[in-house]
Design a protein around this motif. Structure first.
Motif, PDB file in Angstrom:
ATOM      1  N   SER A  57       0.938  -1.197  -0.005  1.00  0.00           N
ATOM      2  CA  SER A  57      -0.051  -0.214   0.428  1.00  0.00           C
ATOM      3  C   SER A  57       0.376   1.593   0.014  1.00  0.00           C
ATOM      4  CB  SER A  57      -1.012   0.040   1.020  1.00  0.00           C
ATOM      5  OG  SER A  57      -0.216  -0.092   2.309  1.00  0.00           O
ATOM      6  N   THR A  58       0.198   2.710  -0.453  1.00  0.00           N
ATOM      7  CA  THR A  58       0.970   3.970  -0.464  1.00  0.00           C
ATOM      8  C   THR A  58       0.631   3.949   0.919  1.00  0.00           C
ATOM      9  OG1 THR A  58       0.927   4.039  -2.404  1.00  0.00           O
ATOM     10  CG2 THR A  58       1.179   5.711  -1.553  1.00  0.00           C
TER      11      THR A  58
ATOM     12  N   TRP B 120       0.410   6.567   4.548  1.00  0.00           N
ATOM     13  CA  TRP B 120      -0.354   8.053   4.206  1.00  0.00           C
ATOM     14  C   TRP B 120       0.137   8.951   3.743  1.00  0.00           C
ATOM     15  CZ3 TRP B 120       0.698  11.409   7.882  1.00  0.00           C
ATOM     16  CH2 TRP B 120       1.469  11.994   9.029  1.00  0.00           C
TER      17      TRP B 120
ATOM     18  N   GLN C 193      -0.161   9.490   0.356  1.00  0.00           N
ATOM     19  CA  GLN C 193      -1.091   9.360   0.428  1.00  0.00           C
ATOM     20  C   GLN C 193      -1.692  11.503   0.024  1.00  0.00           C
ATOM     21  OE1 GLN C 193      -4.246   7.367   1.777  1.00  0.00           O
ATOM     22  NE2 GLN C 193      -2.213   5.652   1.968  1.00  0.00           N
ATOM     23  N   ARG C 194      -0.745  12.429   0.951  1.00  0.00           N
ATOM     24  CA  ARG C 194      -1.495  13.786   1.392  1.00  0.00           C
ATOM     25  C   ARG C 194      -0.563  14.501  -0.215  1.00  0.00           C
ATOM     26  NH1 ARG C 194       2.421  16.342   4.123  1.00  0.00           N
ATOM     27  NH2 ARG C 194       0.799  17.936   5.416  1.00  0.00           N
TER      28      ARG C 194
ATOM     29  N   ILE D 270      -0.232  14.348  -4.184  1.00  0.00           N
ATOM     30  CA  ILE D 270       0.152  13.769  -5.450  1.00  0.00           C
ATOM     31  C   ILE D 270       0.555  13.731  -6.759  1.00  0.00           C
ATOM     32  CG2 ILE D 270      -1.377  14.893  -7.983  1.00  0.00           C
ATOM     33  CD1 ILE D 270      -3.734  15.675  -6.727  1.00  0.00           C
TER      34      ILE D 270
ATOM     35  N   GLY E 286       3.826   0.870  -2.571  1.00  0.00           N
ATOM     36  CA  GLY E 286       3.316   2.295  -2.984  1.00  0.00           C
ATOM     37  C   GLY E 286       4.515   2.904  -2.521  1.00  0.00           C
TER      38      GLY E 286
ATOM     39  N   ARG F  55      -1.381  12.424  11.185  1.00  0.00           N
ATOM     40  CA  ARG F  55      -2.247  12.236  10.203  1.00  0.00           C
ATOM     41  C   ARG F  55      -3.227  13.211  10.394  1.00  0.00           C
ATOM     42  NH1 ARG F  55      -1.335   7.060  11.732  1.00  0.00           N
ATOM     43  NH2 ARG F  55      -1.050   5.303   9.836  1.00  0.00           N
TER      44      ARG F  55
ATOM     45  N   MET G  21      -5.629  11.980  -0.646  1.00  0.00           N
ATOM     46  CA  MET G  21      -6.195  10.865  -0.985  1.00  0.00           C
ATOM     47  C   MET G  21      -7.051  10.568   0.377  1.00  0.00           C
ATOM     48  SD  MET G  21      -3.409   9.728  -3.580  1.00  0.00           S
ATOM     49  CE  MET G  21      -4.290   8.333  -3.659  1.00  0.00           C
ATOM     50  N   LYS G  22      -7.860   9.474  -0.072  1.00  0.00           N
ATOM     51  CA  LYS G  22      -8.185   9.511   1.082  1.00  0.00           C
ATOM     52  C   LYS G  22      -7.016   7.739   1.750  1.00  0.00           C
ATOM     53  CE  LYS G  22     -11.910   5.409   2.825  1.00  0.00           C
ATOM     54  NZ  LYS G  22     -12.638   4.255   2.071  1.00  0.00           N
ATOM     55  N   VAL G  23      -7.092   8.126   3.209  1.00  0.00           N
ATOM     56  CA  VAL G  23      -5.698   7.712   3.966  1.00  0.00           C
ATOM     57  C   VAL G  23      -6.330   6.063   4.574  1.00  0.00           C
ATOM     58  CG1 VAL G  23      -4.853   6.903   6.023  1.00  0.00           C
ATOM     59  CG2 VAL G  23      -5.307   9.472   5.423  1.00  0.00           C
ATOM     60  N   THR G  24      -5.403   4.716   3.860  1.00  0.00           N
ATOM     61  CA  THR G  24      -6.155   3.826   4.171  1.00  0.00           C
ATOM     62  C   THR G  24      -4.905   2.740   5.712  1.00  0.00           C
ATOM     63  OG1 THR G  24      -4.482   2.347   2.301  1.00  0.00           O
ATOM     64  CG2 THR G  24      -6.551   3.307   1.891  1.00  0.00           C
TER      65      THR G  24
END
Length: 394
Positions: free
Chosen positions: A37-38, A40, A43-44, A46, A116, A225, A344-347
């Motif tokens: 996964s990417t 977090w 993810q903030r 682009i 990611g 986060r 982006m949505k944090v997963t």
């Protein structure tokens, strides 16, 4: 996966050994698997937009740490010539403890298939300098001290690096004169020196750490986060800026990745952003680079404070304003948005450190009833914590 949850143990009083582990990672599997996964912290951003601005090409970052293991595929080919080892006989690319390899990955890890995670400035070069974390001939740990750190800084200066990252502080938070002079020499050479602020901020009291508190050094706190100070991050008037420092995915020796918390990993995030800025704005000096990062950081109030300094670094905002800044930051309106960045949505879920903080909140909050629903517990705790947290400013 390696996880960090507690503050590092302090060195014995009066000793001269560094607190290089400004994280408190438990065992981490070297040569293990990558995390798909990417993170977090990326993810903030682009990433395609960021890459259109800069990649760090032509910039060299000295990582003064436990060494950098370039056998990790994401770091292979990322080392600059001239690495050094002040506690061993290598070129700086042996890392027995993994700390320096994680720091370097946050700055310059290459993008590869199957994960990611990637460094912020993948075309920057890392100059690996090991000043601690070595091993004697009989296999005993060989730790460095302020003398080896000074030697490492001087070597970085001689190698004409652009940025020095130090994710360490001195034992007992002592101001050591030779270290102060070495840092001042680097600053005078227009080298951007980035240092972690420390992980003893549980009580939110201000206390200086070194080398982060020295003049001209960019002192980096850790954020979570929610762009708030991580509960362990050292507070103080010396804090200049904050960056993600919780659940930080990065590279480990021999291959693979793990996750750790600490201001150790917030500092290289800022160093990576600075590398991008130096490529994009080659005529700006180190003070101007720092000022623009501070001016464009995300902060909740108009003025800087002792918890996150000028706020949480915003890579895209820092790279999107080409007007030449001054050498000191100027106040503007509070900045909560991310410029061109669309979050982006944090997963990724909470880390053990955050989970322990949550449990501690239950214990300390006796008499306070919180109603939790699925997916809403984090919001309830954060809102309560905001009401209870002290507010301070420089």
């Amino acid at each position: 996966m390696c996880l960090a949850a507690a503050p590092p143990a302090l060195a014995a009083s009066g000793s001269d050994h560094p607190e290089f582990s400004l994280d408190s990672s438990s065992d981490c599997e070297f040569g293990g698997k990558n995390i798909e996964s990417t993170p977090w912290s990326l993810q903030r951003i682009i990433m395609n937009q960021l890459r259109d601005k800069a990649t760090g090409k032509g910039i060299t970052v000295a990582v003064i740490d436990t060494g950098v293991d370039d056998r990790n595929k994401q770091l292979a080919g990322q080392m600059a010539p001239g690495g050094e080892d002040f506690v061993g006989n290598t070129d700086g690319t042996e890392d027995l403890q993994g700390h320096g390899t994680r720091v370097a990955g946050i700055i310059a890890a290459k993008k590869i298939a199957g994960t990611g995670f990637q460094g912020l400035a993948p075309e920057a070069k890392i100059l690996p300098i090991r000043y601690t974390g070595g091993q004697t001939k009989d296999g005993k740990p060989k730790q460095g001290n302020s003398n080896t750190m000074v030697a490492a800084i001087n070597h970085a200066i001689e190698q004409d690096v652009d940025i020095i990252n130090i994710s360490s502080d001195t034992a007992d938070r002592k101001d050591v004169a030779p270290l102060r002079k070495a840092v001042a020499r680097a600053v005078a050479k227009d080298i951007l020196v980035v240092a972690a602020s420390g992980n003893d901020g549980f009580d939110a009291k201000s206390q200086k750490t070194y080398p982060a508190s020295y003049d001209g050094v960019v002192a980096v706190a850790a954020s979570n986060r929610n762009d708030e100070r991580a509960f362990f991050s050292q507070a103080g008037d010396f804090v200049d800026i904050a960056a993600p420092g919780v659940g930080m995915v990065s590279t480990v020796p021999r291959g693979g990745q793990c996750t750790a918390d600490g201001t150790s990993f917030a500092a290289p995030y800022v160093a990576g952003v600075a590398a991008l800025m130096m490529e994009r704005y080659p005529d700006w000096n180190a003070k101007q680079i720092t000022a623009r990062m501070q001016e464009t950081a995300q902060r909740p109030t108009a003025e800087p404070n002792r918890y996150v300094g000028w706020g949480v670094v915003d890579p895209m905002a820092a790279l999107s304003n080409s007007s030449e800044p001054g050498e000191t930051p100027k106040l503007a309106k509070p900045k909560r948005g991310g410029g061109e960045v669309t979050a982006m949505k944090v997963t990724m879920g909470e880390t053990p450190a955050e989970r322990e903080q949550r449990i501690a909140t239950y214990v300390l909050g006796t008499g306070l009833l919180l109603v939790f629903v699925a997916g809403g517990s984090g919001v309830a705790i954060r809102d309560w914590r905001r009401k209870q947290s002290p507010s301070g400013s420089k």
